[in-house]
Design a protein around this motif. Structure first.
Motif, PDB file in Angstrom:
ATOM      1  N   UNK A 135       0.827  -1.198   0.000  1.00  0.00           N
ATOM      2  CA  UNK A 135       0.000   0.000   0.000  1.00  0.00           C
ATOM      3  C   UNK A 135       0.865   1.253   0.000  1.00  0.00           C
ATOM      4  N   UNK A 136       0.382   2.314  -0.635  1.00  0.00           N
ATOM      5  CA  UNK A 136       1.117   3.584  -0.677  1.00  0.00           C
ATOM      6  C   UNK A 136       1.179   4.281   0.678  1.00  0.00           C
ATOM      7  N   UNK A 137       0.187   4.047   1.507  1.00  0.00           N
ATOM      8  CA  UNK A 137       0.132   4.689   2.815  1.00  0.00           C
ATOM      9  C   UNK A 137       1.015   3.911   3.797  1.00  0.00           C
ATOM     10  N   UNK A 138       1.973   4.593   4.398  1.00  0.00           N
ATOM     11  CA  UNK A 138       2.907   3.902   5.290  1.00  0.00           C
ATOM     12  C   UNK A 138       2.198   3.322   6.510  1.00  0.00           C
ATOM     13  N   UNK A 139       1.079   3.903   6.933  1.00  0.00           N
ATOM     14  CA  UNK A 139       0.343   3.366   8.078  1.00  0.00           C
ATOM     15  C   UNK A 139      -0.247   1.993   7.761  1.00  0.00           C
ATOM     16  N   UNK A 140      -0.658   1.806   6.530  1.00  0.00           N
ATOM     17  CA  UNK A 140      -1.161   0.489   6.117  1.00  0.00           C
ATOM     18  C   UNK A 140      -0.016  -0.521   6.089  1.00  0.00           C
TER      19      UNK A 140
ATOM     20  N   UNK B 237       2.581  -0.413   7.996  1.00  0.00           N
ATOM     21  CA  UNK B 237       2.846  -0.717   9.399  1.00  0.00           C
ATOM     22  C   UNK B 237       1.837  -1.736   9.946  1.00  0.00           C
ATOM     23  N   UNK B 238       0.594  -1.647   9.490  1.00  0.00           N
ATOM     24  CA  UNK B 238      -0.427  -2.598   9.926  1.00  0.00           C
ATOM     25  C   UNK B 238      -0.030  -4.024   9.563  1.00  0.00           C
ATOM     26  N   UNK B 239       0.537  -4.219   8.383  1.00  0.00           N
ATOM     27  CA  UNK B 239       1.016  -5.548   7.995  1.00  0.00           C
ATOM     28  C   UNK B 239       2.090  -6.028   8.959  1.00  0.00           C
ATOM     29  N   UNK B 240       2.991  -5.146   9.347  1.00  0.00           N
ATOM     30  CA  UNK B 240       4.051  -5.519  10.286  1.00  0.00           C
ATOM     31  C   UNK B 240       3.505  -5.836  11.672  1.00  0.00           C
ATOM     32  N   UNK B 241       2.545  -5.055  12.129  1.00  0.00           N
ATOM     33  CA  UNK B 241       1.947  -5.323  13.435  1.00  0.00           C
ATOM     34  C   UNK B 241       1.234  -6.670  13.422  1.00  0.00           C
ATOM     35  N   UNK B 242       0.581  -6.977  12.310  1.00  0.00           N
ATOM     36  CA  UNK B 242      -0.085  -8.275  12.172  1.00  0.00           C
ATOM     37  C   UNK B 242       0.899  -9.425  12.227  1.00  0.00           C
ATOM     38  N   UNK B 243       2.033  -9.254  11.577  1.00  0.00           N
ATOM     39  CA  UNK B 243       3.071 -10.291  11.615  1.00  0.00           C
ATOM     40  C   UNK B 243       3.515 -10.522  13.056  1.00  0.00           C
ATOM     41  N   UNK B 244       3.724  -9.450  13.785  1.00  0.00           N
ATOM     42  CA  UNK B 244       4.140  -9.583  15.181  1.00  0.00           C
ATOM     43  C   UNK B 244       3.097 -10.277  16.040  1.00  0.00           C
ATOM     44  N   UNK B 245       1.840  -9.950  15.815  1.00  0.00           N
ATOM     45  CA  UNK B 245       0.764 -10.559  16.602  1.00  0.00           C
ATOM     46  C   UNK B 245       0.569 -12.038  16.273  1.00  0.00           C
ATOM     47  N   UNK B 246       0.796 -12.411  15.030  1.00  0.00           N
ATOM     48  CA  UNK B 246       0.578 -13.791  14.609  1.00  0.00           C
ATOM     49  C   UNK B 246       1.804 -14.682  14.773  1.00  0.00           C
ATOM     50  N   UNK B 247       2.911 -14.113  15.197  1.00  0.00           N
ATOM     51  CA  UNK B 247       4.169 -14.868  15.275  1.00  0.00           C
ATOM     52  C   UNK B 247       4.046 -16.152  16.079  1.00  0.00           C
TER      53      UNK B 247
ATOM     54  N   UNK C 207      11.912  -0.224   2.468  1.00  0.00           N
ATOM     55  CA  UNK C 207      10.884   0.812   2.482  1.00  0.00           C
ATOM     56  C   UNK C 207      11.519   2.190   2.613  1.00  0.00           C
ATOM     57  N   UNK C 208      10.965   3.192   1.919  1.00  0.00           N
ATOM     58  CA  UNK C 208      11.532   4.542   2.000  1.00  0.00           C
ATOM     59  C   UNK C 208      11.281   5.230   3.349  1.00  0.00           C
ATOM     60  N   UNK C 209      10.343   4.726   4.142  1.00  0.00           N
ATOM     61  CA  UNK C 209      10.016   5.339   5.437  1.00  0.00           C
ATOM     62  C   UNK C 209      10.811   4.640   6.537  1.00  0.00           C
ATOM     63  N   UNK C 210      11.613   5.416   7.257  1.00  0.00           N
ATOM     64  CA  UNK C 210      12.478   4.860   8.302  1.00  0.00           C
ATOM     65  C   UNK C 210      11.684   4.140   9.389  1.00  0.00           C
ATOM     66  N   UNK C 211      10.523   4.663   9.743  1.00  0.00           N
ATOM     67  CA  UNK C 211       9.696   4.041  10.781  1.00  0.00           C
ATOM     68  C   UNK C 211       9.259   2.634  10.357  1.00  0.00           C
TER      69      UNK C 211
END
Length: 102
Positions: free
Chosen positions: A21-26, A28-38, A60-64
């Motif tokens: 997704x173009x929106x970095x918040x979206x 981040x949501x994928x990353x949070x999901x990975x962490x929760x499902x680990x 990713x171009x966004x450091x966060x």
């Protein structure tokens, strides 16, 4: 409740697609999901579905986002014991070299 196949098709795949997704918040949501499902996902699913997403997001171009890739990897590592291709020595150096601010 619905089974692994249902969860992969209706939850896991759409969640992981957010990494494009173009929106970095979206993204981040994928990353949070990975962490929760680990701790819920088997190592094979982790290897086939999580790792390609994490590897793609390391650039990713966004450091966060890049920092959260490292955090997600740290959440996966306790569940990868005994898997030579999923060890700190192979996953973390790639991430750390890319998390530097541009």
């Amino acid at each position: 409740i619905f089974g692994l196949n249902w969860a992969q098709q209706h939850l896991l795949i759409p969640m992981l697609e957010l990494h494009k997704n173009n929106n970095y918040l979206h993204r981040l949501t994928a990353l949070f999901g990975i962490g929760l499902l680990a701790d819920q996902i088997d190592v094979d699913t982790m290897r086939r579905q999580f790792l390609p997403v994490l590897q793609a997001m390391q650039k990713d171009p966004v450091a966060n986002v890049r920092m959260n890739v490292a955090k997600s990897i740290s959440q996966l590592l306790p569940h990868t014991k005994g898997q030579k291709d999923l060890q700190v020595s192979t996953l973390v150096p790639l991430t750390l070299s890319r998390t530097r601010c541009a």
